[in-house]
Design a protein around this motif. Structure first.
Motif, PDB file in Angstrom:
ATOM      1  N   LYS A 131       0.942  -1.148   0.035  1.00  0.00           N
ATOM      2  CA  LYS A 131       0.012  -0.325   0.358  1.00  0.00           C
ATOM      3  C   LYS A 131       1.122   1.571   0.507  1.00  0.00           C
ATOM      4  N   VAL A 132       0.207   1.878  -0.569  1.00  0.00           N
ATOM      5  CA  VAL A 132       1.081   3.365  -0.621  1.00  0.00           C
ATOM      6  C   VAL A 132       0.571   4.497  -0.131  1.00  0.00           C
ATOM      7  N   MET A 133       1.128   5.082   0.803  1.00  0.00           N
ATOM      8  CA  MET A 133       0.076   6.311   1.734  1.00  0.00           C
ATOM      9  C   MET A 133       0.224   7.989  -0.143  1.00  0.00           C
ATOM     10  N   PRO A 134      -0.825   8.270   1.154  1.00  0.00           N
ATOM     11  CA  PRO A 134      -1.197   8.981   0.531  1.00  0.00           C
ATOM     12  C   PRO A 134       0.076  10.163  -0.022  1.00  0.00           C
ATOM     13  N   LEU A 135       0.817  10.564  -0.669  1.00  0.00           N
ATOM     14  CA  LEU A 135       2.318  11.440  -0.953  1.00  0.00           C
ATOM     15  C   LEU A 135       2.121  12.995  -0.550  1.00  0.00           C
ATOM     16  N   MET A 136       2.831  13.367  -0.321  1.00  0.00           N
ATOM     17  CA  MET A 136       2.931  15.105  -0.499  1.00  0.00           C
ATOM     18  C   MET A 136       3.905  16.038  -0.942  1.00  0.00           C
ATOM     19  N   LEU A 137       4.300  17.017  -1.505  1.00  0.00           N
ATOM     20  CA  LEU A 137       4.355  17.600  -2.218  1.00  0.00           C
ATOM     21  C   LEU A 137       5.625  18.054  -2.023  1.00  0.00           C
ATOM     22  N   SER A 138       7.199  18.746  -1.822  1.00  0.00           N
ATOM     23  CA  SER A 138       7.904  19.165  -1.882  1.00  0.00           C
ATOM     24  C   SER A 138       7.730  20.711  -2.055  1.00  0.00           C
ATOM     25  N   VAL A 139       8.116  21.970  -1.902  1.00  0.00           N
ATOM     26  CA  VAL A 139       7.745  23.247  -2.413  1.00  0.00           C
ATOM     27  C   VAL A 139       9.027  23.811  -2.346  1.00  0.00           C
ATOM     28  N   HIS A 140       9.247  24.284  -3.193  1.00  0.00           N
ATOM     29  CA  HIS A 140      10.809  25.908  -3.152  1.00  0.00           C
ATOM     30  C   HIS A 140       9.679  26.432  -2.560  1.00  0.00           C
ATOM     31  N   PRO A 141      10.633  27.349  -1.916  1.00  0.00           N
ATOM     32  CA  PRO A 141      10.645  29.107  -0.731  1.00  0.00           C
ATOM     33  C   PRO A 141       9.792  30.044  -1.731  1.00  0.00           C
ATOM     34  N   SER A 142      10.462  29.473  -2.875  1.00  0.00           N
ATOM     35  CA  SER A 142      10.557  30.827  -4.020  1.00  0.00           C
ATOM     36  C   SER A 142       9.468  30.749  -4.628  1.00  0.00           C
ATOM     37  N   LEU A 143       8.666  29.900  -4.949  1.00  0.00           N
ATOM     38  CA  LEU A 143       6.880  29.731  -4.964  1.00  0.00           C
ATOM     39  C   LEU A 143       6.293  30.596  -4.167  1.00  0.00           C
ATOM     40  N   VAL A 144       6.381  30.735  -3.040  1.00  0.00           N
ATOM     41  CA  VAL A 144       5.396  31.133  -2.060  1.00  0.00           C
ATOM     42  C   VAL A 144       6.097  32.049  -1.343  1.00  0.00           C
ATOM     43  N   MET A 145       7.479  32.200  -1.087  1.00  0.00           N
ATOM     44  CA  MET A 145       8.212  33.120  -0.472  1.00  0.00           C
ATOM     45  C   MET A 145       9.173  34.511  -1.933  1.00  0.00           C
ATOM     46  N   PRO A 146       8.997  35.379  -2.499  1.00  0.00           N
ATOM     47  CA  PRO A 146       9.671  35.719  -3.227  1.00  0.00           C
ATOM     48  C   PRO A 146      10.713  35.986  -3.374  1.00  0.00           C
ATOM     49  N   GLY A 147      11.456  35.485  -3.765  1.00  0.00           N
ATOM     50  CA  GLY A 147      13.286  35.523  -3.597  1.00  0.00           C
ATOM     51  C   GLY A 147      13.847  34.851  -2.282  1.00  0.00           C
ATOM     52  N   ASP A 185       9.585  35.819  10.022  1.00  0.00           N
ATOM     53  CA  ASP A 185       8.282  37.361   9.728  1.00  0.00           C
ATOM     54  C   ASP A 185       7.636  37.379   9.200  1.00  0.00           C
ATOM     55  N   SER A 186       6.858  37.970   9.919  1.00  0.00           N
ATOM     56  CA  SER A 186       5.338  38.352  10.047  1.00  0.00           C
ATOM     57  C   SER A 186       4.887  37.765   9.043  1.00  0.00           C
ATOM     58  N   ASP A 187       4.881  39.074   8.118  1.00  0.00           N
ATOM     59  CA  ASP A 187       4.399  39.556   6.529  1.00  0.00           C
ATOM     60  C   ASP A 187       5.283  38.226   6.016  1.00  0.00           C
ATOM     61  N   ARG A 188       6.068  38.037   5.520  1.00  0.00           N
ATOM     62  CA  ARG A 188       6.721  36.923   4.871  1.00  0.00           C
ATOM     63  C   ARG A 188       6.307  34.987   4.898  1.00  0.00           C
ATOM     64  N   ALA A 189       5.694  35.043   6.330  1.00  0.00           N
ATOM     65  CA  ALA A 189       5.199  33.683   7.004  1.00  0.00           C
ATOM     66  C   ALA A 189       3.565  33.841   6.628  1.00  0.00           C
ATOM     67  N   ILE A 190       3.334  35.618   6.805  1.00  0.00           N
ATOM     68  CA  ILE A 190       1.525  35.222   5.668  1.00  0.00           C
ATOM     69  C   ILE A 190       1.681  35.157   4.815  1.00  0.00           C
ATOM     70  N   ALA A 191       2.418  35.375   3.424  1.00  0.00           N
ATOM     71  CA  ALA A 191       2.815  35.351   2.220  1.00  0.00           C
ATOM     72  C   ALA A 191       2.830  34.356   1.848  1.00  0.00           C
ATOM     73  N   LEU A 193       1.820  30.927   3.793  1.00  0.00           N
ATOM     74  CA  LEU A 193       0.845  30.351   4.115  1.00  0.00           C
ATOM     75  C   LEU A 193      -0.260  30.580   2.784  1.00  0.00           C
ATOM     76  N   ASP A 194      -0.697  32.138   2.252  1.00  0.00           N
ATOM     77  CA  ASP A 194      -1.840  32.495   1.494  1.00  0.00           C
ATOM     78  C   ASP A 194      -1.088  31.989   0.364  1.00  0.00           C
ATOM     79  N   GLY A 195       0.167  31.286  -0.490  1.00  0.00           N
ATOM     80  CA  GLY A 195       0.598  30.826  -1.402  1.00  0.00           C
ATOM     81  C   GLY A 195       1.174  29.362  -1.119  1.00  0.00           C
ATOM     82  N   MET A 196       0.854  28.645  -0.379  1.00  0.00           N
ATOM     83  CA  MET A 196       0.415  27.695  -0.285  1.00  0.00           C
ATOM     84  C   MET A 196      -1.024  26.805  -0.363  1.00  0.00           C
ATOM     85  N   ARG A 197      -1.954  27.555   0.232  1.00  0.00           N
ATOM     86  CA  ARG A 197      -3.419  27.865  -0.013  1.00  0.00           C
ATOM     87  C   ARG A 197      -3.208  27.321  -1.246  1.00  0.00           C
TER      88      ARG A 197
END
Length: 370
Positions: A131-147, A185-191, A193-197
């Motif tokens: 049985k293969v458990m559901p997968l998670m996908l690894s996300v590069h930080p630049s996708l949701v936090m520019p720079g 960093d509050s602003d980057r953390a919120i960005a 989370l919004d980007g991941m969603r």
């Protein structure tokens, strides 16, 4: 500012009450439990233990059940340490995934955090009837936090290729894992989370099912950041009702709870001041936590006339541990704070040469014992 437990708050008065075993790493389990609770309170969501940050079976087995919510492992040995945990949040993140390790992951039923489409291909080749458990996908930080930088995580094109491979082979994608470690960093953390969603929504469109698990990486300084975490926590709490959001606890959880205690075995004069040899076996790249004030002499608080260099007992003429302004004499006990995470600064090879490696001891403050 968030007031965090500091190692010197407990080791100074607790360990000094009796004769210490040296050399030894002393761990305060209650401090680890308390810091996990603090991270949960500050950020919202639950906390996954990064086993690589403190790969001690003795410590992991002592964690109370509420603190065993989940774990991330990155080697076969670490995977075995949490194989018996009763959790649906055991994740494996291996950038170099071999067929042997893939079989081990399938065998224990943990969830794989996928780093590339090739890992999905490799998984399909060796899964057999497992049985293969559901997968998670690894996300590069630049996708949701520019720079943002980093060498782990997939960029968008590669991530969508991984989604297509999973759909092709009938594998389920359950969520995303942000490959990020850094200062809060509050602003980057919120960005982030919004980007991941938003990214999870894109994945859901491709797969036709919910990708409701989000692993938000680690904010390594969260227990002593000066920033207000309430705005970020509010965004966490406003998420979809079926969202399972977690943060990683590695350096932020284990660092303050570990102290290396070593004993001075010899003091000799030197051109730049005294050199004190300690009984700890360490490599030359040993570093105490730079956020703290360096080594502390638990045996005396008088200042010396010169700076004393502390060295370890090694086969290479003594690796430097640090320097101290304290007067140092043979028999003094020296403590290095903030070494609970990634603590293995000693060289196992010297054990073959008859040297004594530091012991690993767990301090029970109520019983005044270790």
């Amino acid at each position: 500012m968030n007031k965090a437990m500091n190692a010197r708050d407990w080791v100074g008065h607790s360990l000094a009450r009796r004769e210490l075993a040296t050399p030894a790493y002393y761990f305060n389990l209650q401090a680890i439990v308390d810091d996990i609770a603090r991270v949960r309170a500050l950020l919202g969501g639950n906390v996954l233990q990064e086993v690589a940050a403190c790969p001690l079976q003795e410590m992991l087995s002592r964690l109370p059940e509420p603190e065993r919510f989940g774990a991330i492992t990155s080697s076969r040995g670490e995977l075995n340490m949490v194989a018996g945990w009763d959790t649906d949040h055991a994740y494996v993140y291996l950038a170099g995934l071999t067929p042997q390790l893939t079989r081990a992951v399938l065998g224990v039923g943990h969830r794989l955090i996928v780093e590339s489409p090739a890992q999905i291909e490799g998984l399909v080749k060796v899964r057999g009837q497992r049985k293969v458990m559901p997968l998670m996908l690894s996300v590069h930080p630049s996708l949701v936090m520019p720079g943002a930088g980093g060498h782990l995580g997939m960029l968008r094109e590669t991530l969508m290729q991984a989604v297509a491979r999973a759909v092709e082979y009938g594998l389920v994608i359950d969520g995303l894992a942000l490959a990020h470690k850094g200062a809060f960093d509050s602003d980057r953390a919120i960005a982030a989370l919004d980007g991941m969603r938003a990214l999870a929504t894109d994945v859901e469109r491709q797969t036709g099912r919910a990708a409701h698990r989000l692993i938000m990486g680690e904010w390594t300084d969260i227990l002593h950041t000066a920033q207000d975490t309430a705005p970020y926590r509010a965004v966490v709490e406003a998420g979809p009702h079926d969202e399972i959001l977690t943060h990683v606890g590695g350096l932020s959880i284990f660092e303050r709870a570990g102290v290396l205690v070593t004993r001075v075995v010899d003091v000799q004069p030197g051109t730049d001041g005294p050199r004190a040899t300690c009984d700890a076996v360490v490599r030359g790249d040993f570093r105490a936590n730079p956020a703290l004030d360096g080594p502390r002499n638990l045996s005396r608080d008088t200042l010396g006339q010169q700076v004393t260099t502390l060295t370890g007992t090694t086969a290479r003429d003594g690796a430097t541990l640090g320097t101290t302004l304290s007067e140092v004499q043979v028999g003094d006990e020296i403590a290095f704070d903030g070494l609970g995470a990634y603590f293995r600064g000693f060289d196992p090879v010297v054990a073959l040469e008859g040297k004594q490696l530091p012991a690993l001891l767990f301090f029970d403050e109520e019983a005044a014992d270790a």
